[in-house]
Design an enzyme around this catalytic site. Structure first.
Site, PDB file in Angstrom:
ATOM      1  N   HIS A   1      41.385  39.557  36.036  1.00  0.00           N
ATOM      2  CA  HIS A   1      41.249  38.528  37.065  1.00  0.00           C
ATOM      3  C   HIS A   1      41.261  37.103  36.525  1.00  0.00           C
ATOM      4  O   HIS A   1      41.347  36.153  37.309  1.00  0.00           O
ATOM      5  CB  HIS A   1      39.990  38.768  37.891  1.00  0.00           C
TER       6      HIS A   1
ATOM      7  N   CYS B   1      32.025  41.297  37.370  1.00  0.00           N
ATOM      8  CA  CYS B   1      33.246  40.659  37.883  1.00  0.00           C
ATOM      9  C   CYS B   1      33.412  41.057  39.341  1.00  0.00           C
ATOM     10  O   CYS B   1      33.549  42.235  39.650  1.00  0.00           O
ATOM     11  CB  CYS B   1      34.493  41.054  37.094  1.00  0.00           C
TER      12      CYS B   1
ATOM     13  N   CYS C   1      36.869  42.772  40.194  1.00  0.00           N
ATOM     14  CA  CYS C   1      36.950  44.208  39.897  1.00  0.00           C
ATOM     15  C   CYS C   1      35.876  44.990  40.640  1.00  0.00           C
ATOM     16  O   CYS C   1      35.962  46.201  40.731  1.00  0.00           O
ATOM     17  CB  CYS C   1      36.712  44.505  38.421  1.00  0.00           C
TER      18      CYS C   1
ATOM     19  N   LYS D   1      53.375  39.784  35.325  1.00  0.00           N
ATOM     20  CA  LYS D   1      52.625  40.330  36.438  1.00  0.00           C
ATOM     21  C   LYS D   1      53.035  39.569  37.693  1.00  0.00           C
ATOM     22  O   LYS D   1      53.232  38.361  37.652  1.00  0.00           O
ATOM     23  CB  LYS D   1      51.128  40.111  36.159  1.00  0.00           C
TER      24      LYS D   1
ATOM     25  N   HIS E   1      50.892  49.813  45.272  1.00  0.00           N
ATOM     26  CA  HIS E   1      50.359  50.912  46.085  1.00  0.00           C
ATOM     27  C   HIS E   1      51.493  51.866  46.466  1.00  0.00           C
ATOM     28  O   HIS E   1      51.345  53.088  46.429  1.00  0.00           O
ATOM     29  CB  HIS E   1      49.726  50.386  47.374  1.00  0.00           C
TER      30      HIS E   1
ATOM     31  N   CYS F   1      37.403  38.006  32.630  1.00  0.00           N
ATOM     32  CA  CYS F   1      37.915  39.337  32.949  1.00  0.00           C
ATOM     33  C   CYS F   1      39.420  39.341  32.715  1.00  0.00           C
ATOM     34  O   CYS F   1      40.133  38.500  33.258  1.00  0.00           O
ATOM     35  CB  CYS F   1      37.608  39.668  34.402  1.00  0.00           C
TER      36      CYS F   1
ATOM     37  N   LYS G   1      51.786  35.143  43.312  1.00  0.00           N
ATOM     38  CA  LYS G   1      52.343  34.139  44.215  1.00  0.00           C
ATOM     39  C   LYS G   1      52.625  32.843  43.468  1.00  0.00           C
ATOM     40  O   LYS G   1      53.622  32.189  43.716  1.00  0.00           O
ATOM     41  CB  LYS G   1      51.370  33.878  45.366  1.00  0.00           C
TER      42      LYS G   1
HETATM   43 ZN   LIG Z   1      37.924  41.550  37.089  1.00  0.00          ZN
END
Ligand SMILES: [Zn+2]
Length: 481
Positions: free
Chosen positions: A149, A129, A132, A300, A24, A146, A303
């Site tokens: 995800h 999904c 999303c 990516k 962000h 997905c 955690k």
């Molecule tokens: Zn997704």
């Protein structure tokens, strides 16, 4: 009288289900620098940002935390605002999709499109999904999951209101092909064009029966509007649109000059969003600019991998301008960039503390030790600082390359000091000493001018030290192991 078109731009309206992260921050810093660049070129600018606050995912998260959805989004939108303050982002509007003025307009639009038959009652059957908040086609899935995800979408079948998309496909394709809607960098334009050429757009389900945390349809209160439909309209309501005629409402702000997004939301931005605008009879944004993902150690951030770089951590270590510099110099906007804390510390030291900081302190110190009147050196009036080349890079958001050009001046200047040894010249060849010092001071003035777009506070401090001859540390060196 119509006033001059303002350069209007927007970040995505960020989904408020978790606190803001480095991605962000990256998009918003890019937008902020672009706004500052346009201002420097004499345009009035308007930067919009905000939070997208409806949908099942937010309701779910709130429940997990034992909060109401409203409490959760109040908290999270507050965290976004706080971060923009810490990063010195100069935005003109922060829209929240739970704002009353936004909700009123969304309902107005729904009513209008329903009356025109552009929204109709149907049934949705297919895969959805929840990560999303998007309907998925089989062809978009990777191993049935997905790709963003890593979870299998759920099969959903329910009565739903549909938005006509299919009859606008050809017109959309033509607008993208002709660059009336510019999608950049070009490979994303190609990606969308090939999608629109191969696949047939289906009408879109824009309402949900069992999602209470959303804006109710004015013509059927048992359903709430699909979160993306809601969110897209915030690009208009955030500018002050009230759902009527653009003239007199936001005519000097619309169309958006720059609609900045991440690549994971390109598909919806290049299909649903422009078609909604066509239905409303509004012009499309002039440009959708797509950036890549931020990776860490080539992966990516997550955690579970343990490679997350928190934006708070960056701000604490590098300050607002250091963070801005490191994000923008890390790679080309549009491509994925790869960050590690260790590399950023090295770069901070090399470019900011040692490169630029040392240069300024050496020049000011030399002037002081050998009585060179540095405050008298000024750029010539009307001297061209922004070359055509530099402008081209800035206009096309190639900020990393623009920064490299600036740092080239810094490197050349440091080299000049090493080669000419002004402290020796001062004793042996006063004429040459003064010539070198003047050149170095001019380089610093030029650097400060060019840096104003990226690091305004740093630029101001450089100028101040050149003006007063006072020494000060520009960037404190970071201790690394
Ligand atoms: Zn997704």
């Amino acid at each position: 009288m119509k006033s001059q078109k303002v350069f209007s731009l927007t970040t995505p309206i960020y989904y408020a289900n978790a606190k803001p992260h480095i991605g962000h921050a990256y998009t918003t810093v890019v937008a902020d620098v672009m706004a500052r660049w346009q201002k420097q070129k004499g345009r009035e600018t308007f930067l919009l940002t905000g939070t997208d606050e409806h949908g099942a995912k937010i309701a779910q998260k709130a429940e997990e935390l034992g909060k109401t959805p409203q409490e959760l989004v109040n908290e999270i939108s507050g965290q976004f605002k706080q971060l923009w303050n810490e990063l010195d982002i100069d935005y003109q509007s922060f829209i929240r999709t739970t704002d009353k003025k936004h909700i009123v307009v969304v309902q107005k639009v729904l009513e209008k499109l329903y009356e025109q038959g552009l929204i109709y009652k149907g049934e949705y059957k297919g895969l959805y999904c929840f990560g999303c908040e998007q309907f998925k086609k089989e062809t978009e899935l990777v191993d049935g999951k997905c790709p963003d995800h890593g979870v299998a979408p759920e099969f959903v079948r329910e009565e739903s209101y549909m938005l006509r998309l299919s009859d606008k496909q050809d017109e959309l394709l033509q607008k993208i092909e002709s660059d009336e809607l510019r999608i950049r960098p070009k490979r994303f334009r190609r990606e969308i064009l090939s999608f629109l050429e191969k696949e047939k757009l289906e009408d879109l389900s824009i309402s949900r029966k069992n999602v209470e945390w959303g804006i109710p349809l004015p013509f059927d209160k048992s359903q709430t509007v699909y979160v993306w439909f809601d969110a897209f309209l915030s690009y208009l309501t955030g500018l002050g649109w009230q759902g009527g005629n653009l003239e007199g409402e936001v005519s000097n702000l619309w169309p958006l000059d720059l609609n900045l997004i991440g690549k994971d939301i390109l598909r919806v931005h290049a299909t649903i969003w422009p078609i909604m605008l066509m239905h409303l009879g509004l012009e499309l944004p002039k440009q959708i600019f797509v950036h890549g993902h931020i990776l860490s150690e080539g992966k990516k951030m997550s955690k579970s991998v343990g490679n997350v770089i928190a934006i708070d951590e960056m701000l604490k270590e590098f300050g607002a301008e250091g963070t801005c510099y490191l994000l923008l110099s890390a790679g080309t906007i549009g491509e994925d960039i790869d960050l590690t804390m260790e590399r950023m510390m090295e770069k901070y030291n090399a470019d900011l503390a040692n490169g630029l900081g040392n240069l300024l302190s050496r020049v000011v110190t030399l002037a002081r030790n050998f009585q060179f009147p540095i405050s008298e050196v000024e750029l010539e009036k009307g001297e061209i600082i922004f070359t055509e080349d530099f402008e081209g890079l800035m206009d096309s958001l190639q900020f990393d390359r623009a920064l490299k050009k600036i740092w080239r001046i810094v490197q050349d200047s440091n080299k000049l000091i090493e080669e000419t040894k002004p402290w020796e010249l001062a004793k042996n060849d006063r004429g040459k000493f003064e010539k070198v010092m003047r050149e170095l001071a001019l380089h610093l003035h030029k650097t400060a001018e060019l840096l104003k777009t990226f690091l305004p506070e740093t630029a101001r401090r450089i100028k101040k030290q050149l003006k007063t001859g006072e020494r000060g540390i520009l960037f404190e060196k970071i201790k690394t192991n």
